[in-house]
Design an enzyme around this catalytic site. Structure first.
Site, PDB file in Angstrom:
ATOM      1  N   SER A 183      38.395  95.141 -66.116  1.00  0.00           N
ATOM      2  CA  SER A 183      36.948  95.289 -65.992  1.00  0.00           C
ATOM      3  C   SER A 183      36.476  96.735 -66.065  1.00  0.00           C
ATOM      4  O   SER A 183      35.341  96.987 -66.443  1.00  0.00           O
ATOM      5  CB  SER A 183      36.459  94.643 -64.701  1.00  0.00           C
ATOM      6  OG  SER A 183      37.225  95.050 -63.597  1.00  0.00           O
ATOM      7  N   HIS A 211      35.843  88.796 -68.298  1.00  0.00           N
ATOM      8  CA  HIS A 211      35.240  89.601 -69.372  1.00  0.00           C
ATOM      9  C   HIS A 211      35.636  89.120 -70.764  1.00  0.00           C
ATOM     10  O   HIS A 211      35.264  89.733 -71.754  1.00  0.00           O
ATOM     11  CB  HIS A 211      35.618  91.073 -69.196  1.00  0.00           C
ATOM     12  CG  HIS A 211      35.160  91.617 -67.883  1.00  0.00           C
ATOM     13  ND1 HIS A 211      33.876  92.068 -67.664  1.00  0.00           N
ATOM     14  CD2 HIS A 211      35.804  91.722 -66.701  1.00  0.00           C
ATOM     15  CE1 HIS A 211      33.757  92.447 -66.412  1.00  0.00           C
ATOM     16  NE2 HIS A 211      34.905  92.250 -65.798  1.00  0.00           N
ATOM     17  N   LYS A 242      28.509  86.355 -66.477  1.00  0.00           N
ATOM     18  CA  LYS A 242      28.626  87.475 -67.411  1.00  0.00           C
ATOM     19  C   LYS A 242      28.179  86.987 -68.787  1.00  0.00           C
ATOM     20  O   LYS A 242      26.995  86.757 -68.977  1.00  0.00           O
ATOM     21  CB  LYS A 242      30.045  88.037 -67.346  1.00  0.00           C
ATOM     22  CG  LYS A 242      30.231  88.715 -65.981  1.00  0.00           C
ATOM     23  CD  LYS A 242      31.594  89.253 -65.690  1.00  0.00           C
ATOM     24  CE  LYS A 242      31.527  89.966 -64.334  1.00  0.00           C
ATOM     25  NZ  LYS A 242      32.782  89.956 -63.615  1.00  0.00           N
TER      26      LYS A 242
HETATM   27  C1  PLP Z   1      32.909  89.934 -62.061  1.00  0.00           C
HETATM   28  C2  PLP Z   1      34.329  89.625 -61.858  1.00  0.00           C
HETATM   29  C3  PLP Z   1      34.731  88.678 -60.920  1.00  0.00           C
HETATM   30  C4  PLP Z   1      33.778  88.071 -59.928  1.00  0.00           C
HETATM   31  O1  PLP Z   1      32.955  87.125 -60.527  1.00  0.00           O
HETATM   32  P1  PLP Z   1      31.542  86.829 -59.847  1.00  0.00           P
HETATM   33  O2  PLP Z   1      31.123  85.540 -60.469  1.00  0.00           O
HETATM   34  O3  PLP Z   1      30.681  87.983 -60.188  1.00  0.00           O
HETATM   35  O4  PLP Z   1      31.785  86.703 -58.373  1.00  0.00           O
HETATM   36  C5  PLP Z   1      36.066  88.331 -60.859  1.00  0.00           C
HETATM   37  N1  PLP Z   1      36.966  88.925 -61.673  1.00  0.00           N
HETATM   38  C6  PLP Z   1      36.614  89.877 -62.561  1.00  0.00           C
HETATM   39  C7  PLP Z   1      37.658  90.497 -63.416  1.00  0.00           C
HETATM   40  C8  PLP Z   1      35.285  90.264 -62.668  1.00  0.00           C
HETATM   41  O5  PLP Z   1      34.948  91.222 -63.513  1.00  0.00           O
END
Ligand code: PLP
Length: 398
Positions: A183, A211, A242
Site C-alpha cells: 500500500s 489495492h 477503494k
Molecule cells: C485499506 C486497506 C485495508 C483496510 O481496508 P478498509 O476497508 O479500509 O478497512 C486492508 N489492507 C490493505 C492492504 C489496505 O490498503
C-alpha cells in the site's frame, strides 16, 4: 488532571518529531476535483482508483437499496441482520473474484480491517506460525497479533528468506500472509512463488488484494487472476472502499474455508451487519467494474501511471519502481516531506505525506494516488508544481 497531562506530553512529543496528523474535511464527493477545507483542490490522496466513489449509478443504487431494504441491517449476520442484498453480493463476489479455487464462496465484511482480523484469527491460533511480509498492512499485523500465533516476519518480498523460515519451522500449522500490491510502495508481491511455497509446506496463503481488486487482472478480478494462479491454499481478502468506490470488504476462498469463518471468525460474528443499501451498491459497482466502463477506466488509469512514472524521474527525489496506481516519491526526512506537501497544497494539490510508523524511519514520502477520475491536465498541474519545488530544493542544496 495527571491523566490528561500524560496525553498532552505525548502529543507534544508527536509534534516535536514532525508526526502530528491532521484531517482534511471534504465538502464535495471524492473525485479528482474537490472542495477540501473550503478550498478547491486536485486530490491525489484517495484510493478511488477507478473514480467510482461518486458515480451516479452507485449513488442511485444506494438510494434504491435503502428503498428496498431500509437504512440499517438491524443485527449481526448470524442473528437476523443478513439481508438478501448481502447474500446476493456474496454470490456476485464469489463468481467474480473466485477464479483461483474450486467451489469458491465469499463472505462480506463491513471493513477490510475487520476482514483481516477475521481471517487470521480464524485460521491461526496457539501452535500456528504466521509468516508475514515486513511491509504488510497494519490490519494484517494486528490480526496476526490478535490470533496469538507465533509471528515470523520475513524481509519484504524475500522468497529465499521465507523458504528458509518455512524449512526451519516445526509449527503444526502455518499461515503465510502478504499484501498483493503493497500500500505504501505500490509494488506487487511474488505471488506465484508464494503459492509454490504454501503448497510445498502445507501452509495457508492469505493475500490482501486491497489495492489490486478492481484494477488488476482481466475485468479487474484482481492480482490472483492477473497471475492466473489456482490453489486451494489461497485465501483472498479484497476491499470494496477503494477501486469499488463504496465500502466494505470480502474474503473469498474454497467454500469450506468460508463456512469455517462463519462459525469461528469473531470479527464476523460479533458485529452488526453493514447497511444492506451499501451491499446493494457494491453489487452495482461490480457490474461497472467488469464491463466496458471498467475496462475504459482501467485503460485510462494505466496511461496515467505510465505518465507519472516518467514525470517523477525528473525530480530530485526518489520515486519507487511502481507500476500500480500507488506512486510514492520518497523524500526522506519528516519535516522535508511535510514542507513539500505544504508547497503542493499552496498550489491547490492535495498529495499526502506518509510518515513513520506507516513507513520505515527515514523513508517519509509523498504518496501520489492516481485515479481514472484524473485528467492529463490534472497531471500537468502536479508535474509543474513538483518540478518547481524540485528546482528550489536543488538550489537550496547548493
Ligand atoms: C485499506 C486497506 C485495508 C483496510 O481496508 P478498509 O476497508 O479500509 O478497512 C486492508 N489492507 C490493505 C492492504 C489496505 O490498503
Amino acid at each position: 488532571m495527571a491523566l490528561l497531562d500524560t496525553l498532552e506530553q505525548g502529543l507534544r512529543d508527536i509534534d516535536a518529531r514532525g508526526l502530528r496528523r491532521r484531517r482534511r474535511t471534504a465538502d464535495t464527493p471524492c473525485s479528482a476535483h474537490m472542495q477540501v477545507d473550503g478550498r478547491a483542490t486536485i486530490g491525489f490522496a484517495s484510493n478511488d482508483y477507478l473514480g467510482l466513489a461518486a458515480h451516479p449509478q452507485l449513488v442511485a443504487a444506494i438510494a434504491e437499496g435503502a428503498q428496498r431494504y431500509g437504512a440499517g441491517s438491524g443485527g449481526s449476520h448470524l442473528l437476523g441482520g443478513h439481508s438478501r442484498a448481502h447474500a446476493q453480493l456474496e454470490d456476485d463476489l464469489a463468481a467474480f473474484a473466485g477464479t483461483f479455487v474450486d467451489a469458491p464462496r465469499a463472505l462480506y465484511f463491513s471493513t477490510g480491517y475487520m476482514a483481516n482480523l477475521a481471517v487470521l484469527t480464524a485460521l491461526a491460533g496457539r501452535g500456528t506460525t504466521i509468516f508475514s511480509d515486513a511491509l504488510n498492512h497494519a490490519s494484517l499485523i494486528d490480526g496476526a497479533r490478535l490470533s496469538r500465533a507465533d509471528i515470523q516476519i520475513y524481509p519484504h518480498a524475500d522468497m529465499a528468506a521465507l523458504a528458509a523460515m518455512l524449512e526451519a519451522s516445526d509449527a503444526s500449522a502455518k499461515v503465510i500472509v502478504s499484501d498483493t500490491v503493497f500500500s505504501m510502495d505500490g509494488d506487487v508481491a511474488p505471488l506465484a512463488r508464494l503459492v509454490e511455497l504454501a503448497e510445498k509446506h502445507g501452509a495457508w496463503l492469505v493475500v490482501d488484494d486491497a489495492h489490486g481488486f478492481g484494477v488488476l487482472g482481466p475485468q479487474g478480478r484482481g492480482a490472483l487472476a492477473q497471475a492466473a494462479l489456482r490453489s486451494e491454499h489461497l485465501v483472498m481478502v479484497g476491499t470494496l472502499g477503494k477501486a469499488a468506490g463504496v465500502s466494505g470488504a470480502f474474503i473469498c476462498a474454497h467454500g469450506t474455508v468460508i463456512e469455517w469463518l462463519v462459525q469461528r471468525a469473531r470479527p464476523y460474528i460479533f458485529t452488526t451487519a453493514s447497511s444492506p443499501a451499501v451491499a446493494h451498491a457494491v453489487s452495482a459497482s461490480l457490474r461497472l467494474i467488469e464491463r466496458e466502463e471498467g475496462d475504459a477506466r482501467r485503460a485510462h488509469l494505466k496511461h496515467l501511471i505510465g505518465r507519472t512514472r516518467s514525470l517523477l524521474i525528473d525530480t530530485c527525489w526518489q520515486p519507487v519502481d511502481s507500476h500500480t496506481a500507488v506512486q510514492p516519491l520518497v523524500i526522506g526526512a519528516n519535516e522535508a516531506t511535510l514542507a513539500l506537501q505544504a508547497t503542493l497544497e499552496r498550489d491547490g494539490l492535495w498529495v499526502p505525506a506518509i510518515r513513520p510508523p506507516t513507513v520505515p524511519e527515514g523513508t517519509s514520502r509523498l504518496r501520489i494516488s492516481l485515479s481514472a477520475a484524473h485528467s492529463d491536465a490534472d497531471l500537468d498541474r502536479l508535474n509543474a508544481s513538483l518540478q518547481r519545488a524540485s528546482l528550489e530544493a536543488r538550489e537550496f542544496a547548493q
